[in-house]
Design a protein around this motif. Sequence first.
Motif, PDB file in Angstrom:
ATOM      1  N   LYS A 138     138.269  32.048  67.715  1.00 59.15           N
ATOM      2  CA  LYS A 138     137.991  31.308  66.472  1.00 59.15           C
ATOM      3  C   LYS A 138     139.035  30.217  66.293  1.00 59.15           C
ATOM      4  N   LYS A 139     138.564  29.032  65.914  1.00 64.27           N
ATOM      5  CA  LYS A 139     139.490  27.908  65.748  1.00 64.27           C
ATOM      6  C   LYS A 139     139.942  27.720  64.301  1.00 64.27           C
ATOM      7  N   ASP A 140     139.198  28.344  63.360  1.00 67.49           N
ATOM      8  CA  ASP A 140     139.548  28.174  61.952  1.00 67.49           C
ATOM      9  C   ASP A 140     138.955  29.307  61.117  1.00 67.49           C
ATOM     10  N   ALA A 141     139.333  29.333  59.856  1.00 65.74           N
ATOM     11  CA  ALA A 141     138.883  30.401  58.957  1.00 65.74           C
ATOM     12  C   ALA A 141     137.369  30.385  58.774  1.00 65.74           C
ATOM     13  N   PHE A 142     136.783  29.212  58.685  1.00 64.03           N
ATOM     14  CA  PHE A 142     135.327  29.136  58.512  1.00 64.03           C
ATOM     15  C   PHE A 142     134.606  29.781  59.696  1.00 64.03           C
ATOM     16  N   SER A 143     135.079  29.530  60.902  1.00 65.59           N
ATOM     17  CA  SER A 143     134.470  30.152  62.083  1.00 65.59           C
ATOM     18  C   SER A 143     134.560  31.673  62.001  1.00 65.59           C
ATOM     19  N   LEU A 144     135.685  32.160  61.546  1.00 63.92           N
ATOM     20  CA  LEU A 144     135.846  33.609  61.395  1.00 63.92           C
ATOM     21  C   LEU A 144     134.887  34.153  60.340  1.00 63.92           C
ATOM     22  N   LEU A 145     134.853  33.518  59.179  1.00 70.62           N
ATOM     23  CA  LEU A 145     133.985  33.995  58.097  1.00 70.62           C
ATOM     24  C   LEU A 145     132.512  33.952  58.505  1.00 70.62           C
ATOM     25  N   GLU A 146     132.135  32.924  59.256  1.00 72.16           N
ATOM     26  CA  GLU A 146     130.753  32.822  59.717  1.00 72.16           C
ATOM     27  C   GLU A 146     130.403  33.911  60.732  1.00 72.16           C
ATOM     28  N   SER A 147     131.403  34.477  61.372  1.00 74.11           N
ATOM     29  CA  SER A 147     131.147  35.480  62.412  1.00 74.11           C
ATOM     30  C   SER A 147     131.072  36.910  61.868  1.00 74.11           C
ATOM     31  N   ILE A 148     131.369  37.113  60.597  1.00 71.22           N
ATOM     32  CA  ILE A 148     131.403  38.478  60.061  1.00 71.22           C
ATOM     33  C   ILE A 148     130.066  39.173  60.243  1.00 71.22           C
ATOM     34  N   GLU A 149     129.022  38.571  59.756  1.00 74.41           N
ATOM     35  CA  GLU A 149     127.715  39.236  59.751  1.00 74.41           C
ATOM     36  C   GLU A 149     127.111  39.352  61.150  1.00 74.41           C
ATOM     37  N   GLY A 150     127.134  38.275  61.919  1.00 75.72           N
ATOM     38  CA  GLY A 150     126.445  38.247  63.196  1.00 75.72           C
ATOM     39  C   GLY A 150     127.242  38.751  64.380  1.00 75.72           C
ATOM     40  N   TYR A 198     130.154  52.660  64.453  1.00 77.40           N
ATOM     41  CA  TYR A 198     129.950  53.524  63.291  1.00 77.40           C
ATOM     42  C   TYR A 198     128.553  53.274  62.716  1.00 77.40           C
ATOM     43  N   PRO A 199     127.525  53.842  63.320  1.00 81.58           N
ATOM     44  CA  PRO A 199     126.157  53.568  62.854  1.00 81.58           C
ATOM     45  C   PRO A 199     125.922  53.952  61.389  1.00 81.58           C
ATOM     46  N   GLU A 200     126.695  54.888  60.880  1.00 83.40           N
ATOM     47  CA  GLU A 200     126.521  55.333  59.491  1.00 83.40           C
ATOM     48  C   GLU A 200     127.258  54.439  58.488  1.00 83.40           C
ATOM     49  N   ALA A 201     128.011  53.468  58.967  1.00 80.89           N
ATOM     50  CA  ALA A 201     128.803  52.609  58.078  1.00 80.89           C
ATOM     51  C   ALA A 201     127.894  51.827  57.133  1.00 80.89           C
ATOM     52  N   GLU A 202     128.283  51.804  55.878  1.00 83.22           N
ATOM     53  CA  GLU A 202     127.567  51.026  54.860  1.00 83.22           C
ATOM     54  C   GLU A 202     128.385  49.775  54.582  1.00 83.22           C
ATOM     55  N   LEU A 203     128.006  48.701  55.227  1.00 84.43           N
ATOM     56  CA  LEU A 203     128.791  47.472  55.181  1.00 84.43           C
ATOM     57  C   LEU A 203     128.249  46.510  54.136  1.00 84.43           C
ATOM     58  N   PRO A 204     129.123  45.699  53.577  1.00 85.76           N
ATOM     59  CA  PRO A 204     128.642  44.636  52.689  1.00 85.76           C
ATOM     60  C   PRO A 204     127.904  43.589  53.521  1.00 85.76           C
ATOM     61  N   THR A 205     127.199  42.722  52.845  1.00 89.18           N
ATOM     62  CA  THR A 205     126.476  41.634  53.502  1.00 89.18           C
ATOM     63  C   THR A 205     127.142  40.310  53.149  1.00 89.18           C
ATOM     64  N   PHE A 206     127.257  39.448  54.148  1.00 89.15           N
ATOM     65  CA  PHE A 206     127.846  38.126  53.951  1.00 89.15           C
ATOM     66  C   PHE A 206     126.869  37.062  54.418  1.00 89.15           C
ATOM     67  N   VAL A 207     126.651  36.060  53.581  1.00 89.98           N
ATOM     68  CA  VAL A 207     125.846  34.902  53.947  1.00 89.98           C
ATOM     69  C   VAL A 207     126.741  33.685  53.731  1.00 89.98           C
ATOM     70  N   THR A 208     126.868  32.875  54.767  1.00 92.75           N
ATOM     71  CA  THR A 208     127.725  31.692  54.660  1.00 92.75           C
ATOM     72  C   THR A 208     126.899  30.432  54.840  1.00 92.75           C
ATOM     73  N   GLU A 209     127.368  29.390  54.188  1.00 93.66           N
ATOM     74  CA  GLU A 209     126.723  28.075  54.316  1.00 93.66           C
ATOM     75  C   GLU A 209     127.794  27.012  54.127  1.00 93.66           C
ATOM     76  N   ARG A 210     127.865  26.105  55.097  1.00 95.46           N
ATOM     77  CA  ARG A 210     128.809  24.988  54.977  1.00 95.46           C
ATOM     78  C   ARG A 210     128.113  23.859  54.233  1.00 95.46           C
ATOM     79  N   ASN A 211     128.717  23.459  53.131  1.00 95.89           N
ATOM     80  CA  ASN A 211     128.176  22.349  52.344  1.00 95.89           C
ATOM     81  C   ASN A 211     128.728  21.012  52.801  1.00 95.89           C
ATOM     82  N   ALA A 212     129.892  21.063  53.417  1.00 93.55           N
ATOM     83  CA  ALA A 212     130.576  19.875  53.930  1.00 93.55           C
ATOM     84  C   ALA A 212     131.562  20.389  54.990  1.00 93.55           C
TER      85      ALA A 212
END
Length: 180
Positions: free
Chosen positions: A89-101, A111-125
């Motif tokens: 990852k080159k920056d924080a945005f790249s890291l944050l965008e990689s959480i979900e996928g 951990y198949p039983e893990a109940e994880l939060p969901t993250f949706v990211t969108e770059r506006n600029a």
Amino acid sequence: MKGTIFVELIKMAEDAFGENTVDNILDKAELENGGAFTSVGNYPCSELVKIVIAFSDHSGIDPDTLQRMFGHWMLSHFVENYPQFFNDKKDAFSLLESIEGEIHVEVRKLYPEAELPTFVTERNAPNQMMMEYESPRPLAAFCHGMIEAALEHFKEEGSITSKINPAQPNITNFEITLQS
């Protein structure tokens, strides 16, 4: 929640307050298991909230501030123990965008039983990202702290604002704007 979160919260508290003080605080917190957590166990989030409130009562630090501090602690833990998620990852945005996928995909394999939060990211600029955090757990401040820590990790400066949607209290929207 995975026990590693509890173990790390207690480590952070021991680092700040000392082991004996933490033992005393945990004894008073009336936890279901008496404060004995293992990194591989699963525990209710309500126990984590009790611990944060107990540390808040002891220290006088607001629970949301403690959660944000813990977000910083956990990002450091992840960098140290899971460098593969950070190395390319080159920056924080790249890291944050990689959480979900990427990151959560690997967590679910382990951990198949893990109940994880969901993250949706969108770059506006190029310097601005919107991130939607959805979770039934009251840990938006923890998430905020992890975002702050991600910026610090990549030596970026910026502002983070958060807003809970009153119609959907399980969703917190974060706006992250990097300084040019």
